[in-house]
Design a protein around this motif. Structure first.
Motif, short mmCIF file in Angstrom:
data_model
loop_
_atom_site.label_atom_id
_atom_site.label_comp_id
_atom_site.label_asym_id
_atom_site.label_seq_id
_atom_site.Cartn_x
_atom_site.Cartn_y
_atom_site.Cartn_z
N SER A 61 -82.21 7.39 0.03
CA SER A 61 -83.39 8.40 0.44
C SER A 61 -82.79 9.83 0.79
O SER A 61 -83.55 10.44 1.45
CB SER A 61 -84.32 7.85 1.46
N GLY A 62 -81.68 9.87 0.30
CA GLY A 62 -80.90 11.17 0.61
C GLY A 62 -79.75 11.50 0.41
O GLY A 62 -79.17 10.66 -0.10
N GLU A 63 -79.15 12.77 0.71
CA GLU A 63 -77.76 13.20 0.47
C GLU A 63 -77.01 12.72 1.67
O GLU A 63 -77.68 12.75 2.87
CB GLU A 63 -77.62 14.58 0.38
N VAL A 64 -75.62 12.69 1.74
CA VAL A 64 -74.92 12.39 2.91
C VAL A 64 -73.72 13.35 2.78
O VAL A 64 -72.88 13.34 1.78
CB VAL A 64 -74.13 10.77 3.02
N TYR A 65 -73.49 14.05 3.75
CA TYR A 65 -72.50 15.15 3.72
C TYR A 65 -71.41 14.55 4.86
O TYR A 65 -71.74 14.74 6.09
CB TYR A 65 -72.81 16.39 4.12
N VAL A 66 -70.28 14.62 4.58
CA VAL A 66 -69.19 14.25 5.33
C VAL A 66 -67.89 15.46 5.45
O VAL A 66 -67.44 15.59 4.42
CB VAL A 66 -68.28 12.96 5.38
N ASN A 67 -67.75 16.09 6.44
CA ASN A 67 -67.06 17.24 6.56
C ASN A 67 -65.61 17.10 7.14
O ASN A 67 -65.25 15.73 7.45
CB ASN A 67 -67.39 18.45 7.56
N ASP A 68 -64.58 18.05 7.01
CA ASP A 68 -63.43 17.93 7.42
C ASP A 68 -63.22 17.27 8.48
O ASP A 68 -63.86 17.49 9.61
CB ASP A 68 -62.70 19.23 7.38
#
Length: 162
Positions: A61-68
């Motif tokens: 149901s969506g995007e997942v963003y995992v940053n530095d």
């Protein structure tokens, strides 16, 4: 001749054990560092500088963003998927939104063991999610949250350059 046979047997067993242990270690590394993805894989965006342990990501149901500089404890769950609780039986199972429940994990976040993040939400820069917590809304930067549902436990002292 008997001594040579014994020597060959010992070397063969040592080589078999060596390769078995190397293979076992590699399989463990894969299972303990790669996410299990439920849903479209292209919706998971992970920076290069992330410490990954075994974690589950639902991208239905969506995007997942995992940053530095994000790091995960064991068994973390990132869940975008949901179902319509007003529906019943098979209709409930088959009905879920296709987008709009994104999860963004900003730079430097620590998500401890067995935490669950339920989208949509943003986990702010350098925040900490305590072990076993369930996050159901945005987490402010530089805070420690914990509990079910997660609530602010304390604020983290920022460095002057933050």
């Amino acid at each position: 001749m008997n001594l040579l046979k014994t020597f060959k047997h010992k070397i063969k067993n040592k080589l078999i054990n060596f390769f078995f242990e190397a293979l076992k270690q590699e399989v463990q590394n894969i299972f303990l560092t790669e996410p299990m993805i439920v849903g479209p894989k292209e919706r998971l965006h992970i920076s290069e500088n992330v410490k990954k342990n075994n974690f589950l990501v639902n991208t239905n149901s969506g995007e997942v963003y995992v940053n530095d500089y994000v790091f995960f404890g064991k068994n973390v769950c990132l869940i975008t998927g949901t179902h319509d609780f007003t529906k019943f039986e098979d209709e409930r199972r088959k009905t879920s939104p296709k987008e709009g429940r994104d999860i963004v994990i900003e730079k430097g976040v620590w998500i401890a063991t067995n935490a669950t993040i339920i989208g949509p939400c943003i986990i702010g820069k350098n925040a900490v999610v305590a072990a076993g917590s369930v996050v159901t809304k945005n987490v402010e930067p530089f805070t420690v949250v914990g509990g079910v549902p997660a609530k602010i436990i304390k604020r983290i002292q920022q460095k002057e350059d933050e």
